[in-house]
Design an enzyme around this catalytic site. Structure first.
Site, PDB file in Angstrom:
ATOM      1  N   GLU A   1       0.831  -1.209   0.000  1.00  0.00           N
ATOM      2  CA  GLU A   1       0.000   0.000   0.000  1.00  0.00           C
ATOM      3  C   GLU A   1       0.868   1.263   0.000  1.00  0.00           C
ATOM      4  OE1 GLU A   1      -2.784  -0.357   3.228  1.00  0.00           O
ATOM      5  OE2 GLU A   1      -3.788  -2.072   2.330  1.00  0.00           O
TER       6      GLU A   1
ATOM      7  N   GLU B   1      -4.627  -9.056   0.081  1.00  0.00           N
ATOM      8  CA  GLU B   1      -5.137  -8.680   1.399  1.00  0.00           C
ATOM      9  C   GLU B   1      -6.639  -8.504   1.297  1.00  0.00           C
ATOM     10  OE1 GLU B   1      -2.509  -5.988   3.441  1.00  0.00           O
ATOM     11  OE2 GLU B   1      -4.201  -5.006   4.428  1.00  0.00           O
TER      12      GLU B   1
END
Length: 806
Positions: A423, A500
């Protein structure tokens, strides 16, 4: 204490192998250096000096995490993102003696991980600094050592005071193992062997061994390098031998082998070979290096997902942070093994190491037990995610840290994907293009056998600069599972990974009804949130973070689409820190399938019914409610056509799962007594489960995961503690304070109860039960004998358990 250096080579190699040392540290010249350290919490600029008086410092063995020993506090500088535990600065010192070797030797000190900003001195000489807390490193000691009666002093300063440095609990200290390494002048270089399998089939595997040798002598010399591949039974199955003229410095050598009808490695059959590389000079063995070998082949495809050893294979994965619950970040092999056993029993076959390189022992366990691994390097690049995070060290250290991760880990057959980031904010910035290309080039220079990815949050190809770099082999996405369906059109010809998923909230044993109404907590970014007053979340699959989704919704998308290779749940276990959506006193996450103690939450059994070959029937919740209250009863099951529910012997009907539904539900009024579920296949009963209304708390039940442990000073027994009524039924709301006494050759290593807002210390001899349960962790001493465990509580019958330490 003097440490005798002239030890029988093969005897020590055997002993170290039995102790389960990492493959880089099982050589005869390598000593575990964990024992007999001194520790001081605080700072003293003179503590590096050999003459410094440390007699008042605490004596301890490594690995060590000082943060986990502290008290929870709302004022902790890392805040609840890091678990609300203290950080700070600490010093470690070790004094030791060495006999002068009979021949020329080099001495090194290997640290597997220090969190963080470590500085090391030997005999007053500063030999290095390493900011990154998640990777191992080596320093040479040779020029500064004393031999004979004069003592050596190793000093380590650890600075974890700059906070917040992370988005989760990091721990503080020398939290992984330390090794003293003695080498002959001619040896295999540090992390100097790389094994690959260029061609693999069921009939034949070609094995390539690239060896980097180091010659520290002042002249060239000739050596013989012999490598032998042995199977799991210790039988030699292939061999290569070369004579090589070494120049001063580094030299390289490649050896090739063929294995006929190789035993292929997979999570279901983790077959391992061992490659033993011997370096001989003038006929004498001067170095031995062992490398694990797992023979497997795999590929990602754009339309059919993932293939392992030629067969389409769905990845049943979880994400794992590195803490070990009540033990903190301090590495313990048995604690990691237990976590993997619990995951294996659920049907997990893959793990993403979030968001940093793991301990070497964890990767070795994944090789042995059978887990595919995504090895991840960074949570942060140049742009800030944590105010005092890795971005402060990026320019100077990222290349070295990434190279070291690849070189250290690339021989593990469990690793099948490298991840260069999670991220990363640079995905929204054009700087992400250049950095992505640079990082991928660093990886590819050291290993071209595995795809490189980065976990992305931006799914639009026009907006994601990491994708625009063109460097990623594999596109990994976090969350937004419905966007996955657009992937083939948005990214034609590309391969994807669901890295995820979920962020579904739950507290073990707590249930919010109606169960078919999903709660989004908080409803949006920085939106007001008014959750449960007791800081809980529902264990029905009906509470999620605003960026997440329910388990069932996400798994339905992944299960039904071949181009999605599988998914990685956030997360396998609850972890310390990130207790979103709650503030302090919540101190650990709500996102795990398994709580911080290692107790499965209910959705664990949904995955077990979908991912494993076990026959499952799991009925919940408990059966202690208010008379007449309407209760939602769920059942997860497999290997059956339908499930029938009985309340006090009266059938409530049979139900079957509908498409993309992974449970059945009944809504019934509570009546004290019992509920029973029976699953059927072809009209025949498969399994039965009954839950009775529990009476008042009366007894304590102790259940050890292992009653026999090793007397090595590190082994553990995890003891589940249940509060039951007089008939042995667990009392589902019991919160009794349990006091523990451990006598004999063991001691209390930690306690917990899985409640995310419990601020009782982890290092104590007491714990309140939460929803009827808590956990006691007992650690062995180094003396064999018995360990007597007693649990007591006011108003409850005392319970005892006998452990044996061998």
């Amino acid at each position: 204490m003097k440490r005798k250096q002239q030890i029988n080579f093969f005897l020590l190699a055997m002993v170290l192998a039995l102790l389960g040392c990492d493959q880089n540290h099982q050589l005869a010249e390598s000593q575990n250096f964990d024992k007999d350290w001194k520790f001081m919490l605080g700072d003293d600029s003179l503590a590096f000096q050999p003459s410094y008086k440390d007699s008042n410092w605490r004596a301890l063995n490594l690995p060590h995490d000082w943060s986990i020993e502290g008290e929870f506090s709302a004022d902790a500088p890392a805040t609840t993102e890091g678990g609300a535990l203290p950080t700070g600065i600490g010093w470690y010192r070790k004094t030791f003696q060495l006999e002068k070797p009979e021949t020329e030797k080099q001495f090194y000190i290997d640290f597997d991980g220090v969190f963080c900003n470590s500085e090391v001195w030997i005999n007053g000489h500063h030999i290095g600094k390493r900011p990154f807390g998640y990777i191992g490193f080596r320093y040479e000691l040779t020029p500064y050592l004393h031999f004979g009666e004069e003592a050596n002093t190793l000093a380590v300063r650890v600075d974890n005071s700059a906070q917040p440095a992370s988005r989760w609990y990091t721990g503080s200290g020398i939290y992984r193992h330390v090794w003293l390494v003695e080498k002959n002048p001619v040896h295999v270089a540090h992390w100097g062997i790389f094994v690959t399998t260029p061609e693999v089939s069921a009939e034949l595997a070609k094995v390539k061994l690239d060896i980097q040798l180091e010659n520290r002598k002042e002249t060239n010399l000739s050596v013989v390098v012999k490598s032998t591949i042995t199977d799991a039974d210790g039988q030699a199955v292939a061999e290569a031998q070369n004579k090589l003229d070494l120049t001063v410095g580094l030299s390289t050598l490649t050896q090739n082998f063929e294995l006929k009808t190789p035993a292929l490695w997979s999570p279901e059959n983790p077959n391992l070979y061992t490659i033993s590389t011997e370096v001989l000079s003038s006929g004498k063995l001067v170095d031995l290096y062992e490398t694990p070998l797992g023979v497997r082949f795999f590929e990602f495809t754009a339309d059919q997902g993932f293939f392992l050893n030629g067969t389409q294979y769905k990845l049943h994965g979880v994400n794992q942070h590195h803490d070990l619950g009540a033990l903190g970040a301090a590495v313990n092999t048995r604690a990691m093994e237990r976590q993997l056993e619990i995951l294996k029993d659920m049907g997990v076959n893959a793990i993403r190491m979030a968001h940093n390189p793991p301990a070497p022992e964890l990767l070795k366990l994944c090789d042995k037990m059978g887990f595919l691994v995504i090895d991840e390097s960074f949570d942060e690049w140049k742009k800030t995610k944590a105010k005092k995070g890795y971005h402060l060290y990026w320019d100077e250290w990222h290349k070295r840290d990434l190279e070291d991760m690849i070189r250290r880990d690339r021989n593990h057959p469990s690793i099948f994907v490298w991840s260069i980031g999670n991220e990363i904010p640079e995905q929204f910035d054009t700087t992400g293009v250049q950095i992505t290309r640079e990082l991928v080039d660093i990886v590819k220079a050291l290993d071209t056998t595995r795809p490189v990815t980065a976990a992305l949050t931006e799914t639009d190809p026009e907006k994601n600069n990491l994708y625009k770099s063109g460097a990623l082999d594999l596109l990994s996405f976090n969350y937004k599972h419905k966007e996955y369906l657009k992937f083939p059109d948005r990214y034609p010809g590309e391969c994807m990974l669901a890295s995820e998923n979920m962020s579904a909230l739950s507290t073990r044993g707590h249930y919010d009804m109606p169960s078919d109404s999903v709660r989004i907590w908080p409803p949006a970014y920085k939106a007001p949130f008014d959750g449960n007053s007791d800081f809980t979340a529902s264990s029905y699959d009906n509470a999620i973070a605003y960026w997440g989704a329910t388990h069932e919704d996400t798994w339905a998308v992944v299960k039904n689409n071949d181009f999605i290779p599988g998914m990685f749940i956030w997360s396998g276990f609850d972890y310390i820190g990130e207790p979103l959506p709650y503030p302090y006193p919540a101190r650990s996450s709500y996102l795990g399938i398994i709580d911080l103690c290692g107790f499965p939450k209910d959705v664990y059994y949904m995955y077990q019914s979908e991912w494993s070959d076990k026959t499952v029937l799991h009925l919940f919740p408990h059966w202690n409610w208010t008379e007449g209250q309407i209760i939602d009863l769920w059942a997860y099951y497999n290997n059956a056509d339908e499930v029938e529910l009985f309340v006090n012997g009266v059938s409530q009907g049979r139900k079957s799962k509908e498409k993309d539904q992974f449970h059945v539900m009944w809504r019934v009024p509570f009546q004290p007594g019992s509920i029973k579920a029976i699953s059927y296949k072809d009209g025949q009963q498969v399994l039965e489960q009954e839950i009775k209304t529990a009476g008042p708390a009366a007894k304590i039940e102790l259940i050890a995961d292992r009653s026999k442990i090793n007397a090595d000073g590190t082994d553990l027994s995890f003891i589940t503690v249940k509060v039951t009524d007089k008939d042995g039924n667990m009392v589902p709301d019991a919160a009794n304070l349990i006091n523990f006494k451990v006598e004999g050759e063991g001691f209390v290593a930690g306690v917990d109860n899985g409640y995310q807002a419990s601020v009782e210390p982890f290092k104590a001899n007491y714990r309140k039960a939460f929803n009827g349960m808590c956990l006691l962790i007992v650690q062995s001493t180094e003396k064999a004998g018995t360990i007597n465990v007693t649990a007591s509580s006011d108003g409850l019958d005392t319970s005892s358990l006998l452990l044996t330490s061998n």
